[in-house]
Design an enzyme around this catalytic site. Sequence first.
Site, short mmCIF file in Angstrom:
data_model
loop_
_atom_site.label_atom_id
_atom_site.label_comp_id
_atom_site.label_asym_id
_atom_site.label_seq_id
_atom_site.Cartn_x
_atom_site.Cartn_y
_atom_site.Cartn_z
N SER A 52 19.33 -50.77 29.22
CA SER A 52 19.52 -51.10 30.64
C SER A 52 19.83 -52.59 30.78
CB SER A 52 18.24 -50.79 31.41
OG SER A 52 17.22 -51.68 30.98
N ASP A 84 23.22 -48.33 29.98
CA ASP A 84 22.66 -47.57 31.10
C ASP A 84 22.72 -48.42 32.38
OD1 ASP A 84 21.22 -45.46 32.25
OD2 ASP A 84 19.27 -46.34 31.74
N HIS A 85 22.97 -47.80 33.52
CA HIS A 85 22.89 -48.45 34.84
C HIS A 85 23.46 -49.86 34.90
CE1 HIS A 85 20.75 -45.40 37.00
NE2 HIS A 85 19.91 -45.26 36.00
N HIS A 182 13.18 -42.54 39.27
CA HIS A 182 13.12 -43.48 38.16
C HIS A 182 11.75 -44.15 38.05
CE1 HIS A 182 17.68 -44.07 38.14
NE2 HIS A 182 17.37 -43.80 36.89
N GLY A 183 11.35 -44.48 36.83
CA GLY A 183 10.25 -45.41 36.63
C GLY A 183 8.85 -44.83 36.64
N HIS A 215 18.85 -38.29 35.28
CA HIS A 215 18.09 -39.55 35.16
C HIS A 215 16.66 -39.32 35.64
CE1 HIS A 215 21.17 -42.76 34.37
NE2 HIS A 215 21.94 -41.69 34.52
N ALA A 217 13.85 -38.59 34.13
CA ALA A 217 13.28 -37.30 33.68
C ALA A 217 11.89 -37.42 33.05
CB ALA A 217 14.23 -36.64 32.69
N ASN A 237 17.91 -38.55 30.47
CA ASN A 237 17.47 -39.93 30.21
C ASN A 237 15.95 -40.06 30.24
OD1 ASN A 237 20.20 -40.38 30.46
ND2 ASN A 237 19.98 -42.21 31.72
N ASP A 239 12.93 -43.06 29.58
CA ASP A 239 12.51 -44.43 29.32
C ASP A 239 11.00 -44.56 29.48
OD1 ASP A 239 12.17 -47.14 29.11
OD2 ASP A 239 13.56 -47.70 30.67
#
Length: 293
Positions: A52, A84-85, A182-183, A215, A217, A237, A239
Amino acid sequence: MLVHIKELFPENGKNVIGKFAYPAFNTMNLETTLGIISAAEEMNTPVILETSEGAIKYAGLETLYEIMATLAVKAKVPIALHMDHGKNAEQLKRGIELGYSSVMIDHSGLSFEENVRDTKAMVEFAHNEGAWVQGEIGRMRGSEDWVSVSDEEALLTDPSEAKRFFEATGVDTLASSVGTIHGIIKMSGKVQAHVDIERIQKIREAVPNVPLVLHGASGVPDDVIEKAIQAGIAIINIDTELRIGFTHELRVFLASHPDEVDPRKYLNPAIEGVKQVAMKKLKSFKTQNLIKS
Ligand code: 13P
């Protein structure tokens, strides 16, 4: 071995779609990369390694690229590299010139017309250099490095808009907003992610010839992942769960070895933590033993 991402998707992804999904694992350092590659080798499957803008800010574009490419070349399984992004088109271009075979331009926060304009320009540049481009249509909740979208602004992807976006830009892979977040925020249980499987199916019908990317996930249960794959998701994806695996094992080790000051000793459990999470995901995404001997 280091491969171009297109080698994972012969015939527009017909080998993948509806059967399994490739993981795109985020990395930001040597140890995370080692853990991911070790998992891929043990599970005998190709993986996508991605970085990222936040990871690049932390470690440097060239440094991260060299870490990933050096380890990928030596790996026993195919590894493709992806940015990514990306908000910064110039940085994405530098990445392509370095050797990333795929980049994501994420201008999904702009208007539809601006997103099309910027994504199309990146596709023209990248295709000229032989690289792939991922675009995003729709907006996701949560925060992932520089991506931050409040609940109110969140906008799930309209399948007909996805079709218009794909036809106008010619992207090679497509990210959409289907309810994931996300996150770390969703791991706290404070907000609930709902994966809209029907929407994935409709997007898939609208754009049948492009691998779809899920994304955000981390934390999505295996049975939901299975339905998302059946509906047409081809790349997933991850992270946050890798970061949790890394940090948890590091904490456990340091708690039982409070006097240890040698990073080579306490980072090994962290590498193993990343590896265990990655292996779990590879099983869930049904990619184990993908490479036939
Ligand atoms: P998670 O934060 O759910 O792991 O998602 C990562 C991601 O989508 C990176 O693009």
